[in-house]
Design a protein around this motif. Structure first.
Motif, PDB file in Angstrom:
ATOM      1  N   VAL A 146       4.551   2.739  11.366  1.00  0.00           N
ATOM      2  CA  VAL A 146       4.904   1.909  10.209  1.00  0.00           C
ATOM      3  C   VAL A 146       6.401   1.607  10.230  1.00  0.00           C
ATOM      4  CG1 VAL A 146       3.005   2.883   8.859  1.00  0.00           C
ATOM      5  CG2 VAL A 146       5.318   3.833   8.592  1.00  0.00           C
ATOM      6  N   HIS A 147       6.760   0.507   9.590  1.00  0.00           N
ATOM      7  CA  HIS A 147       8.157   0.060   9.639  1.00  0.00           C
ATOM      8  C   HIS A 147       9.027   0.673   8.539  1.00  0.00           C
ATOM      9  CE1 HIS A 147       5.684  -3.192  11.504  1.00  0.00           C
ATOM     10  NE2 HIS A 147       6.576  -2.995  12.454  1.00  0.00           N
ATOM     11  N   GLY A 148       8.391   1.184   7.482  1.00  0.00           N
ATOM     12  CA  GLY A 148       9.153   1.770   6.388  1.00  0.00           C
ATOM     13  C   GLY A 148       8.318   2.763   5.598  1.00  0.00           C
ATOM     14  N   VAL A 149       8.999   3.721   4.991  1.00  0.00           N
ATOM     15  CA  VAL A 149       8.366   4.720   4.115  1.00  0.00           C
ATOM     16  C   VAL A 149       9.110   4.696   2.786  1.00  0.00           C
ATOM     17  CG1 VAL A 149       7.891   7.166   3.769  1.00  0.00           C
ATOM     18  CG2 VAL A 149       7.628   6.167   6.056  1.00  0.00           C
ATOM     19  N   PHE A 150       8.342   4.591   1.714  1.00  0.00           N
ATOM     20  CA  PHE A 150       8.884   4.404   0.362  1.00  0.00           C
ATOM     21  C   PHE A 150       8.436   5.579  -0.506  1.00  0.00           C
ATOM     22  CE2 PHE A 150       7.989   1.498  -3.598  1.00  0.00           C
ATOM     23  CZ  PHE A 150       8.973   2.140  -4.330  1.00  0.00           C
ATOM     24  N   ILE A 151       9.387   6.433  -0.871  1.00  0.00           N
ATOM     25  CA  ILE A 151       9.081   7.625  -1.671  1.00  0.00           C
ATOM     26  C   ILE A 151       9.394   7.353  -3.141  1.00  0.00           C
ATOM     27  CG2 ILE A 151      11.273   8.903  -1.694  1.00  0.00           C
ATOM     28  CD1 ILE A 151       9.407  11.243  -0.420  1.00  0.00           C
ATOM     29  N   ASN A 152       8.748   8.086  -4.047  1.00  0.00           N
ATOM     30  CA  ASN A 152       8.886   7.891  -5.498  1.00  0.00           C
ATOM     31  C   ASN A 152       8.430   6.487  -5.916  1.00  0.00           C
ATOM     32  OD1 ASN A 152       9.831  10.506  -5.907  1.00  0.00           O
ATOM     33  ND2 ASN A 152      11.975   9.923  -5.706  1.00  0.00           N
ATOM     34  N   ALA A 153       7.313   6.081  -5.359  1.00  0.00           N
ATOM     35  CA  ALA A 153       6.702   4.794  -5.674  1.00  0.00           C
ATOM     36  C   ALA A 153       5.694   4.951  -6.810  1.00  0.00           C
ATOM     37  CB  ALA A 153       5.993   4.247  -4.426  1.00  0.00           C
ATOM     38  N   THR A 154       5.115   3.834  -7.252  1.00  0.00           N
ATOM     39  CA  THR A 154       4.023   3.903  -8.233  1.00  0.00           C
ATOM     40  C   THR A 154       2.907   4.781  -7.701  1.00  0.00           C
ATOM     41  OG1 THR A 154       4.559   1.665  -8.976  1.00  0.00           O
ATOM     42  CG2 THR A 154       2.400   2.515  -9.592  1.00  0.00           C
ATOM     43  N   THR A 155       2.535   4.567  -6.442  1.00  0.00           N
ATOM     44  CA  THR A 155       1.492   5.367  -5.806  1.00  0.00           C
ATOM     45  C   THR A 155       1.893   6.832  -5.746  1.00  0.00           C
ATOM     46  OG1 THR A 155       1.032   3.427  -4.433  1.00  0.00           O
ATOM     47  CG2 THR A 155      -0.006   5.476  -3.769  1.00  0.00           C
ATOM     48  N   GLY A 156       3.184   7.095  -5.753  1.00  0.00           N
ATOM     49  CA  GLY A 156       3.691   8.465  -5.731  1.00  0.00           C
ATOM     50  C   GLY A 156       3.801   9.102  -7.103  1.00  0.00           C
ATOM     51  N   GLU A 157       3.262   8.418  -8.133  1.00  0.00           N
ATOM     52  CA  GLU A 157       3.227   8.964  -9.509  1.00  0.00           C
ATOM     53  C   GLU A 157       4.628   9.304 -10.017  1.00  0.00           C
ATOM     54  OE1 GLU A 157      -0.070  11.995  -9.927  1.00  0.00           O
ATOM     55  OE2 GLU A 157      -0.302  11.557  -7.792  1.00  0.00           O
ATOM     56  N   PHE A 158       5.593   8.418  -9.758  1.00  0.00           N
ATOM     57  CA  PHE A 158       6.976   8.757 -10.102  1.00  0.00           C
ATOM     58  C   PHE A 158       7.165   9.008 -11.595  1.00  0.00           C
ATOM     59  CE2 PHE A 158       7.322   4.200 -11.023  1.00  0.00           C
ATOM     60  CZ  PHE A 158       8.235   4.146 -12.066  1.00  0.00           C
ATOM     61  N   THR A 159       6.349   8.386 -12.449  1.00  0.00           N
ATOM     62  CA  THR A 159       6.509   8.601 -13.895  1.00  0.00           C
ATOM     63  C   THR A 159       6.054   9.997 -14.322  1.00  0.00           C
ATOM     64  OG1 THR A 159       4.359   7.564 -14.317  1.00  0.00           O
ATOM     65  CG2 THR A 159       6.305   6.145 -14.485  1.00  0.00           C
ATOM     66  N   SER A 160       5.371  10.718 -13.432  1.00  0.00           N
ATOM     67  CA  SER A 160       4.936  12.087 -13.739  1.00  0.00           C
ATOM     68  C   SER A 160       5.867  13.129 -13.137  1.00  0.00           C
ATOM     69  CB  SER A 160       3.513  12.311 -13.206  1.00  0.00           C
ATOM     70  OG  SER A 160       2.598  11.410 -13.792  1.00  0.00           O
ATOM     71  N   LEU A 161       6.966  12.682 -12.549  1.00  0.00           N
ATOM     72  CA  LEU A 161       7.926  13.587 -11.920  1.00  0.00           C
ATOM     73  C   LEU A 161       9.188  13.699 -12.771  1.00  0.00           C
ATOM     74  CD1 LEU A 161       7.713  12.100  -8.309  1.00  0.00           C
ATOM     75  CD2 LEU A 161       6.651  14.241  -9.076  1.00  0.00           C
ATOM     76  N   SER A 162       9.805  14.871 -12.744  1.00  0.00           N
ATOM     77  CA  SER A 162      11.096  15.035 -13.416  1.00  0.00           C
ATOM     78  C   SER A 162      12.190  14.399 -12.567  1.00  0.00           C
ATOM     79  CB  SER A 162      11.404  16.523 -13.618  1.00  0.00           C
ATOM     80  OG  SER A 162      11.680  17.141 -12.367  1.00  0.00           O
TER      81      SER A 162
END
Length: 293
Positions: free
Chosen positions: A35-51
């Motif tokens: 893959v060309h890029g990795v995106f952390i703390n995304a919507t798919t990563g449930e960022f709104t449920s993380l501190s």
């Protein structure tokens, strides 16, 4: 940056703590897939449920692990000052891009959104990708995207998670048409080839967590002008994208699909999200068998 970017799931243990070994394994898998890029703390990563501390921890961990792809960090919040803090952090740890969805919960107009992004752009140097996701946050209009792109050189692109090819067309023609280096990505698997045909730059698509080989095959075929193969792959992605309508949330759909495909990431979501039951998992299994064999 162009091509296939993966909005990463956040793996959790049964006690809802972050499953770091599973994160390491998944990032290694994606990089080996090419893959060309990795995106952390995304919507798919449930960022709104993380501190905030967890988001910083994940951003730092991801920076250690992502070595052969572009590295993107989500820094969205409804609090402008928290966005600035998180974006500065992403910059300080050496992320390649910050991806910033608009404020959510309270509706605000284009002038307020312009001020929000302006404050972040003026206080940071990291390249910023706007994130238009009107189903979850204040929408970004084409005139607003254009105004931001022409005013701030460090606002370098947009992720369009919107089920409207007309909107994507207008962003590509009206914004990228005036600023050639502005990147336009779709956030929806089923719009990947459409976006490329119109002159866009790729996709940031959740199904690439468990089926990156299909997205990469479409990308490669399109770049090499093997259009019949690109069309076939795009039809597979269109079918695969039905996974979202089978589950109660993006996260549930993707983590159940990963479970079906044998990934070690557990089908666990943080509350308030819930993972759908066996009936939904079986529907997803049938879809994946149909599309992927």
């Amino acid at each position: 940056m162009r091509g296939v970017i993966v909005p990463l799931v956040t793996p959790f243990n049964e006690d809802y703590s972050i499953d770091v070994p599973a994160l390491e394994e998944h990032i290694e898998f994606l990089q080996k897939a090419g893959v060309h890029g990795v995106f952390i703390n995304a919507t798919t990563g449930e960022f709104t449920s993380l501190s905030t501390d967890e988001r910083k921890f994940l951003a730092e961990k991801g920076r250690e692990l992502v070595t052969s792809a572009f590295y993107l960090v989500g820094t969205a919040s409804s609090n402008t000052f928290e966005v600035i803090e998180l974006t500065k952090h992403a910059q300080d740890i050496g992320a390649d891009y910050a991806v910033i969805a608009p404020p959510y919960y309270c509706p605000v107009n284009d002038d307020a959104l312009f001020r929000h992004y302006s404050m972040v752009a003026e206080k940071t140097d990291i390249p910023i990708i706007l994130y238009n996701i009107p189903s979850c946050a204040n929408p970004l209009s084409v005139p607003l995207i254009k105004r931001l792109a022409l005013e701030y050189s460090n606002i370098v692109g947009v992720k369009e998670t919107i089920d409207s090819i007309n909107h994507i067309r207008d962003v590509i023609f009206d914004v990228k048409g005036e600023r050639k280096d502005f990147r336009v990505f779709t956030g929806l698997d089923q719009h990947f080839l459409n976006t490329l045909i119109l002159g866009g730059d790729g996709g940031i698509m959740a199904c690439a967590n468990f089926a990156p080989e299909i997205h990469l095959a479409v990308w490669k075929a399109f770049q090499e002008k093997r259009f019949e193969e690109a069309f076939q792959g795009a039809r597979r992605l269109a079918e695969l994208s039905r996974v979202y309508s089978l589950a109660s949330s993006f996260g549930s759909a993707i983590k159940l699909a990963m479970s079906v495909r044998g990934f070690s990431i557990k089908p666990i979501l943080r509350p308030p999200y819930v993972v759908d039951g066996e009936e939904t998992k079986e529907e997803i299994r049938r879809l994946l068998v149909k599309v992927m064999g």
